[in-house]
Write a protein that holds these residues in place. Structure first.
Motif, PDB file in Angstrom:
ATOM      1  N   ASN A 176       0.833  -1.211   0.000  1.00  0.00           N
ATOM      2  CA  ASN A 176       0.000   0.000   0.000  1.00  0.00           C
ATOM      3  C   ASN A 176       0.862   1.253   0.000  1.00  0.00           C
ATOM      4  N   ALA A 177       1.917   1.223   0.816  1.00  0.00           N
ATOM      5  CA  ALA A 177       2.798   2.394   0.892  1.00  0.00           C
ATOM      6  C   ALA A 177       3.493   2.614  -0.439  1.00  0.00           C
ATOM      7  N   LEU A 178       3.968   1.537  -1.064  1.00  0.00           N
ATOM      8  CA  LEU A 178       4.705   1.669  -2.325  1.00  0.00           C
ATOM      9  C   LEU A 178       3.836   2.300  -3.406  1.00  0.00           C
ATOM     10  N   ILE A 179       2.593   1.803  -3.551  1.00  0.00           N
ATOM     11  CA  ILE A 179       1.743   2.335  -4.618  1.00  0.00           C
ATOM     12  C   ILE A 179       1.339   3.778  -4.301  1.00  0.00           C
ATOM     13  N   ARG A 180       1.131   4.088  -3.021  1.00  0.00           N
ATOM     14  CA  ARG A 180       0.791   5.468  -2.657  1.00  0.00           C
ATOM     15  C   ARG A 180       1.930   6.430  -2.979  1.00  0.00           C
ATOM     16  N   PHE A 181       3.133   6.036  -2.611  1.00  0.00           N
ATOM     17  CA  PHE A 181       4.274   6.903  -2.877  1.00  0.00           C
ATOM     18  C   PHE A 181       4.491   7.046  -4.380  1.00  0.00           C
ATOM     19  N   TYR A 182       4.222   5.966  -5.124  1.00  0.00           N
ATOM     20  CA  TYR A 182       4.379   6.000  -6.577  1.00  0.00           C
ATOM     21  C   TYR A 182       3.390   6.989  -7.207  1.00  0.00           C
TER      22      TYR A 182
END
Lengths: 177, 237
Positions: B200-206
């Motif tokens: 979730n964090a990775l896609i949000r930061f992306y």
């Protein structure tokens, strides 16, 4: 202006133009602010697929006196002392990295900023402001140890966020064996 | 509609939209001349004000680096997938098997570092020459927002390689965010989309890194450049 003066005595009167304008702009503002609130709520997930904070490990007999067992997936250190067992939460009290257990030296070291903790979780070096937290621990009916990392116990009993229940003297923070 | 009038008479509004244009030939011309799309250049400009030894061209360099970052970033997106099982390997692929992948990645990385330096330098130059003073005071506010966006873009881009450095840097960074009073823990949860740094964090930061923050940045840059040009540059001694 003349209209306003003429209708001053009649409190119920609003001109048709003003009424429609208020309704029109009002509904646009209501729609946009409602949408904004919905978007904000949308971004807070309701379901988490992270591993459950509550889990069972082995029975107390499986832990040798004086050892520290590292449970990587659940991020806890299970410490067996002579009379008690407790679970230290493997989250550095400085900025949340995961300290590492060094069996030879008998201490935990945090890789991010070099904090160090004794085997009992008490900090003695580096920027960590307080000892590691203990997790809720109890004996499940089937004889295995049940740990819940969402319930925390700080060494001084103060709350450092959500889920703090008490200090290390609290019987829920250790298991007598 | 008294509040519209109130906004239009406020200091903030007037610092951006100075003139009311009447329906005369002159008014219509002024309207075109002050429009960011029709006439981005100022009608006249002082020679001293664009002297490189005065501006050091730091704002221009920041913008050039932003363009380089956009182009190289779009190219990187063709190979990079923001999936926790792929991201690190995709980054390694870019360094080992993708033709011209290494220079591309390095261009993106060094331009990002350079942009921070240029933006901070630009801010210092504006401060020391007093170019932030009225009538340009609210363009300074826009500039501060642009600085924050630059830092946020750096921070969100930090996670994307999904290596040890990225993972722990974001763990530390979001923990620092959670120290903010009252809303801190909520902000951390919102940023990570959970309690730990994961998919979730990775896609949000992306999404923040490639869409949201750059778009916001471009909108503010339009406002920033437009006001810089229409106010006339502050001038050297």
């Amino acid at each position: 202006m003349d209209d306003e003066i003429a209708h001053k005595s009649d409190r119920m009167s609003v001109s048709r133009r003003n009424f429609l304008r208020t309704i029109g702009w009002g509904s646009i503002v209501a729609f946009l602010s409602g949408s904004l609130l919905a978007v904000v709520r949308y971004l807070f997930p309701k379901v988490s697929y992270e591993p459950s904070p509550s889990f069972k490990v082995q029975t107390p007999e499986d832990y040798e006196i004086g050892t520290v067992v590292v449970d990587k997936p659940h991020k806890v250190f299970i410490v067996r002392e002579e009379n008690i067992i407790y679970a230290l939460i493997a989250v550095c009290t400085h900025l949340g990295c995961t300290p590492r257990w060094f069996p030879d030296e008998g201490i935990f070291k945090c890789p991010c900023h070099g904090s160090r903790f004794y085997k009992n979780g008490i900090n003695f070096y580096g920027p960590a402001p307080r000892p590691l937290d203990r997790a809720f621990i109890t004996l499940a009916p089937d004889g295995r140890i049940l740990i819940d990392t969402s319930k925390k116990f700080s060494s001084d009993g103060r709350s450092y966020g959500e889920g703090y229940l008490g200090d290390w003297k609290d019987p829920r923070s250790y298991l007598e064996v | 509609m008294g509040w519209i009038k109130k906004i239009k008479e406020s200091r903030v509004w007037k610092s951006y939209f100075r003139e009311e244009y009447d329906d005369t030939s002159r008014g219509r011309t002024r309207r075109i001349l002050s429009n960011v799309w029709f006439h981005i250049h100022p009608a006249k400009i002082s020679k001293k004000a664009i002297n490189p030894s005065y501006t050091l061209c730091l704002g221009g360099i920041s913008f050039l680096l932003f363009i380089i970052l956009t182009v190289s970033g779009i190219l990187l997106m063709f190979y990079y997938v923001p999936d926790v099982n792929r991201a690190y390997d995709d980054m390694l692929d870019l360094e080992t098997v993708v033709p011209f992948g290494i220079p591309l990645r390095n261009i993106h990385r060094w331009a990002a570092h350079g942009m921070i330096i240029a933006v901070v330098g630009h801010m210092c130059r504006v401060f020391f020459t007093g170019a932030y003073k009225p009538p340009r005071e609210f363009n300074w506010v826009v500039g501060v927002s642009l600085l924050l966006l630059t830092l946020l873009l750096s921070f969100t881009g930090y996670l994307l390689p999904w290596d040890q450095l990225a993972y722990w840097a974001i763990t530390v960074g979001t923990n620092i965010a959670s120290y903010a009073p009252v809303v801190g823990p909520k902000i951390r949860f919102l940023l990570l989309g959970g309690n730990t740094v994961g998919q979730n964090a990775l896609i949000r930061f992306y999404v923040l890194h490639v869409i949201l923050l750059p778009t916001l940045m471009m909108l503010l840059m339009i406002l920033h450049f437009w006001r810089v040009r229409k106010d006339g540059f502050s001038r050297g001694l």
